[in-house]
Design a protein around this motif. Structure first.
Motif, PDB file in Angstrom:
ATOM      1  N   ARG A   1       9.109  29.253  14.117  1.00 32.67           N
ATOM      2  CA  ARG A   1       8.277  30.268  14.754  1.00 32.67           C
ATOM      3  C   ARG A   1       8.280  30.135  16.279  1.00 32.67           C
ATOM      4  NH1 ARG A   1       5.858  33.408  17.395  1.00 32.67           N
ATOM      5  NH2 ARG A   1       3.833  34.342  17.008  1.00 32.67           N
ATOM      6  N   TYR A   2       8.230  28.892  16.767  1.00 34.07           N
ATOM      7  CA  TYR A   2       8.092  28.663  18.207  1.00 34.07           C
ATOM      8  C   TYR A   2       9.370  28.140  18.868  1.00 34.07           C
ATOM      9  CZ  TYR A   2       3.187  29.340  17.231  1.00 34.07           C
ATOM     10  OH  TYR A   2       2.001  29.878  16.827  1.00 34.07           O
ATOM     11  N   LEU A   3      10.494  28.194  18.164  1.00 32.33           N
ATOM     12  CA  LEU A   3      11.730  27.631  18.692  1.00 32.33           C
ATOM     13  C   LEU A   3      12.120  28.227  20.037  1.00 32.33           C
ATOM     14  CD1 LEU A   3      14.015  25.631  18.211  1.00 32.33           C
ATOM     15  CD2 LEU A   3      15.259  27.447  17.050  1.00 32.33           C
ATOM     16  N   GLY A   4      11.928  29.514  20.205  1.00 30.65           N
ATOM     17  CA  GLY A   4      12.307  30.159  21.464  1.00 30.65           C
ATOM     18  C   GLY A   4      11.604  29.575  22.673  1.00 30.65           C
ATOM     19  N   SER A   5      10.367  29.153  22.514  1.00 29.26           N
ATOM     20  CA  SER A   5       9.615  28.645  23.669  1.00 29.26           C
ATOM     21  C   SER A   5       9.647  27.126  23.798  1.00 29.26           C
ATOM     22  CB  SER A   5       8.165  29.119  23.595  1.00 29.26           C
ATOM     23  OG  SER A   5       7.551  28.630  22.426  1.00 29.26           O
ATOM     24  N   ILE A   6      10.070  26.422  22.745  1.00 26.71           N
ATOM     25  CA  ILE A   6      10.062  24.954  22.819  1.00 26.71           C
ATOM     26  C   ILE A   6      11.454  24.337  22.661  1.00 26.71           C
ATOM     27  CG2 ILE A   6       7.682  24.729  22.057  1.00 26.71           C
ATOM     28  CD1 ILE A   6       8.705  24.060  19.262  1.00 26.71           C
ATOM     29  N   ARG A   7      12.474  25.153  22.574  1.00 28.46           N
ATOM     30  CA  ARG A   7      13.837  24.627  22.405  1.00 28.46           C
ATOM     31  C   ARG A   7      14.170  23.663  23.541  1.00 28.46           C
ATOM     32  NH1 ARG A   7      18.411  26.733  19.773  1.00 28.46           N
ATOM     33  NH2 ARG A   7      17.305  28.696  19.500  1.00 28.46           N
ATOM     34  N   GLY A   8      14.724  22.518  23.182  1.00 29.33           N
ATOM     35  CA  GLY A   8      15.126  21.517  24.158  1.00 29.33           C
ATOM     36  C   GLY A   8      14.033  20.540  24.536  1.00 29.33           C
ATOM     37  N   ALA A   9      12.792  20.833  24.161  1.00 28.03           N
ATOM     38  CA  ALA A   9      11.699  19.901  24.468  1.00 28.03           C
ATOM     39  C   ALA A   9      11.897  18.620  23.657  1.00 28.03           C
ATOM     40  CB  ALA A   9      10.352  20.537  24.134  1.00 28.03           C
ATOM     41  N   GLU A  10      11.339  17.541  24.162  1.00 23.50           N
ATOM     42  CA  GLU A  10      11.478  16.261  23.472  1.00 23.50           C
ATOM     43  C   GLU A  10      10.553  16.219  22.259  1.00 23.50           C
ATOM     44  OE1 GLU A  10      11.457  11.502  24.445  1.00 23.50           O
ATOM     45  OE2 GLU A  10      10.538  12.890  25.851  1.00 23.50           O
ATOM     46  N   CYS A  11      11.123  15.824  21.140  1.00 20.29           N
ATOM     47  CA  CYS A  11      10.343  15.642  19.915  1.00 20.29           C
ATOM     48  C   CYS A  11      10.190  14.152  19.695  1.00 20.29           C
ATOM     49  CB  CYS A  11      11.075  16.267  18.726  1.00 20.29           C
ATOM     50  SG  CYS A  11      10.242  15.943  17.162  1.00 20.29           S
ATOM     51  N   ARG A  12       8.987  13.690  19.563  1.00 18.15           N
ATOM     52  CA  ARG A  12       8.747  12.264  19.334  1.00 18.15           C
ATOM     53  C   ARG A  12       8.648  11.981  17.840  1.00 18.15           C
ATOM     54  NH1 ARG A  12      10.404   9.457  23.160  1.00 18.15           N
ATOM     55  NH2 ARG A  12       9.080   7.770  22.491  1.00 18.15           N
ATOM     56  N   CYS A  13       9.532  12.604  17.080  1.00 18.67           N
ATOM     57  CA  CYS A  13       9.578  12.356  15.642  1.00 18.67           C
ATOM     58  C   CYS A  13       9.805  10.869  15.409  1.00 18.67           C
ATOM     59  CB  CYS A  13      10.707  13.147  14.996  1.00 18.67           C
ATOM     60  SG  CYS A  13      10.612  14.916  15.293  1.00 18.67           S
ATOM     61  N   PHE A  14       9.033  10.274  14.553  1.00 15.29           N
ATOM     62  CA  PHE A  14       9.121   8.844  14.255  1.00 15.29           C
ATOM     63  C   PHE A  14       8.781   8.001  15.486  1.00 15.29           C
ATOM     64  CE2 PHE A  14      12.337  10.964  11.562  1.00 15.29           C
ATOM     65  CZ  PHE A  14      11.706  10.792  10.351  1.00 15.29           C
TER      66      PHE A  14
END
Length: 136
Positions: A41-54
């Motif tokens: 849903r929000y990929l367009g506005s958050i693409r490339g942002a850092e994900c702190r998964c795990f």
């Protein structure tokens, strides 16, 4: 609240998967689908942002691959939940849960420790400023 709420939810679902495997794995599937849906849903506005998964273990950037990974993990969780349901899988004994929790905690602590900034070597002195004097 998100920084605390999501990990606590994941911890609760992980615990549920150990105590009631079918329900915990089904909950994990739903959570992964929720993550994939929110990312889509929000990929367009958050693409490339850092994900702190795990946490510091698996830092990555938000993109379509992250959505695909969550969908793939949701399928694995669903298959495991169906398997646990049809075989009437029992809960893991408390001692094994304690061992798993201890190993997981040590892995998280190690990952967090490794991500800390490095301090200069002991005894290493920095050079004095150019043209400056050192008071004794």
């Amino acid at each position: 609240t998100v920084w605390i709420g999501i990990p606590l939810t994941e911890l609760g679902i992980g615990t549920l998967a150990l105590v009631r495997p079918a329900f915990g794995l089904a909950a994990a599937c739903l959570l992964l689908l929720l993550f994939a849906g929110a990312l889509s849903r929000y990929l367009g506005s958050i693409r490339g942002a850092e994900c702190r998964c795990f946490g510091n273990v698996g830092a990555s950037n938000i993109d379509v691959r992250l959505i695909a990974r969550n969908l793939g993990l949701a399928v694995v969780a669903l298959v495991a939940a169906v398997g646990a349901w049809t075989t009437d899988a029992n809960a893991i004994p408390p001692l094994q849960i304690a061992v798993i929790a201890t190993v997981a905690l040590l892995a998280v602590v190690l990952a967090e420790y490794r991500s800390l900034p490095r301090a200069p070597d002991v005894g290493e002195l920095s050079a004095p400023p150019q043209g400056g004097t050192i008071d004794a």
